[in-house]
Design a protein around this motif. Structure first.
Motif, PDB file in Angstrom:
ATOM      1  N   ASP A  17       0.726  -1.302  -0.065  1.00  0.00           N
ATOM      2  CA  ASP A  17      -0.077   0.005   0.050  1.00  0.00           C
ATOM      3  C   ASP A  17       0.830   1.312  -0.081  1.00  0.00           C
ATOM      4  O   ASP A  17       0.290   2.480   0.088  1.00  0.00           O
ATOM      5  CB  ASP A  17      -0.976   0.126   1.253  1.00  0.00           C
ATOM      6  CG  ASP A  17      -1.717  -1.255   1.154  1.00  0.00           C
ATOM      7  OD1 ASP A  17      -2.429  -1.583   0.003  1.00  0.00           O
ATOM      8  OD2 ASP A  17      -2.457  -1.714   2.084  1.00  0.00           O
ATOM      9  N   THR A  22       1.272   8.239   1.087  1.00  0.00           N
ATOM     10  CA  THR A  22       1.582   7.471   2.389  1.00  0.00           C
ATOM     11  C   THR A  22       3.022   7.655   3.045  1.00  0.00           C
ATOM     12  O   THR A  22       3.212   7.686   4.047  1.00  0.00           O
ATOM     13  CB  THR A  22       1.463   5.795   2.214  1.00  0.00           C
ATOM     14  OG1 THR A  22       2.349   5.217   1.238  1.00  0.00           O
ATOM     15  CG2 THR A  22      -0.093   5.509   2.128  1.00  0.00           C
ATOM     16  N   SER A  82       1.745  -6.134  -6.898  1.00  0.00           N
ATOM     17  CA  SER A  82       0.598  -6.622  -6.941  1.00  0.00           C
ATOM     18  C   SER A  82       0.377  -7.871  -7.678  1.00  0.00           C
ATOM     19  O   SER A  82      -0.755  -8.419  -7.548  1.00  0.00           O
ATOM     20  CB  SER A  82      -0.279  -5.599  -7.726  1.00  0.00           C
ATOM     21  OG  SER A  82      -0.030  -5.436  -9.153  1.00  0.00           O
TER      22      SER A  82
END
Length: 136
Positions: A17, A22, A82
């Motif tokens: 993530d 972030t 991913s």
């Protein structure tokens, strides 16, 4: 400042993530501040730096005997990718070989790592793109 960003990204590379946003939030900065710090240092944007660190992580794990039990797919997910196809595509673009070939090259420096394919002790002049390894 760039060192702070790089260290954070390296330490959290396996987090699927993680994004520039972030990273900025974790450091208490804005995304624009992170981008400017990297730009002023002549470094790639956060997205590319994250990808580079994930590729470095996979490369190191492919060479490490402690990770031999993991499949390429498991390594992909454990390193923040991913999918295994996303890893394979990025890995081949970066290192010029697929992850499986790197694994079979073993833990020691090899012709693949050096960016030179050798046959019968003589260099083969075929060059794959992105073979340079600029990460420290």
């Amino acid at each position: 400042m760039e060192t702070v960003v790089r260290r954070y990204i390296r330490e959290h590379a396996a987090d699927p993530d993680m994004t520039g946003v972030t990273v900025a939030q974790a450091l208490g900065w804005s995304l624009r501040q992170v981008q400017l710090v990297l730009q002023h240092a002549g470094t790639t944007p956060p997205r590319e730096l994250i990808r580079e660190e994930r590729l470095r992580l996979v490369r190191d794990r492919l060479r490490a005997p402690a990770y031999r039990h993991m499949t390429i797919t498991e390594l992909a997910y454990a390193s923040g990718f991913s999918s295994s196809s996303a890893l394979s595509t990025a890995f081949r673009q970066r290192f010029g070989v697929c992850p499986r070939e790197m694994r079979h090259a073993g833990p020691s420096p090899s012709a693949i790592h050096a960016g030179i394919a050798r046959t019968e002790g003589r260099p083969d002049h075929r060059q794959a793109s992105g073979q340079q390894d600029g990460l420290a």
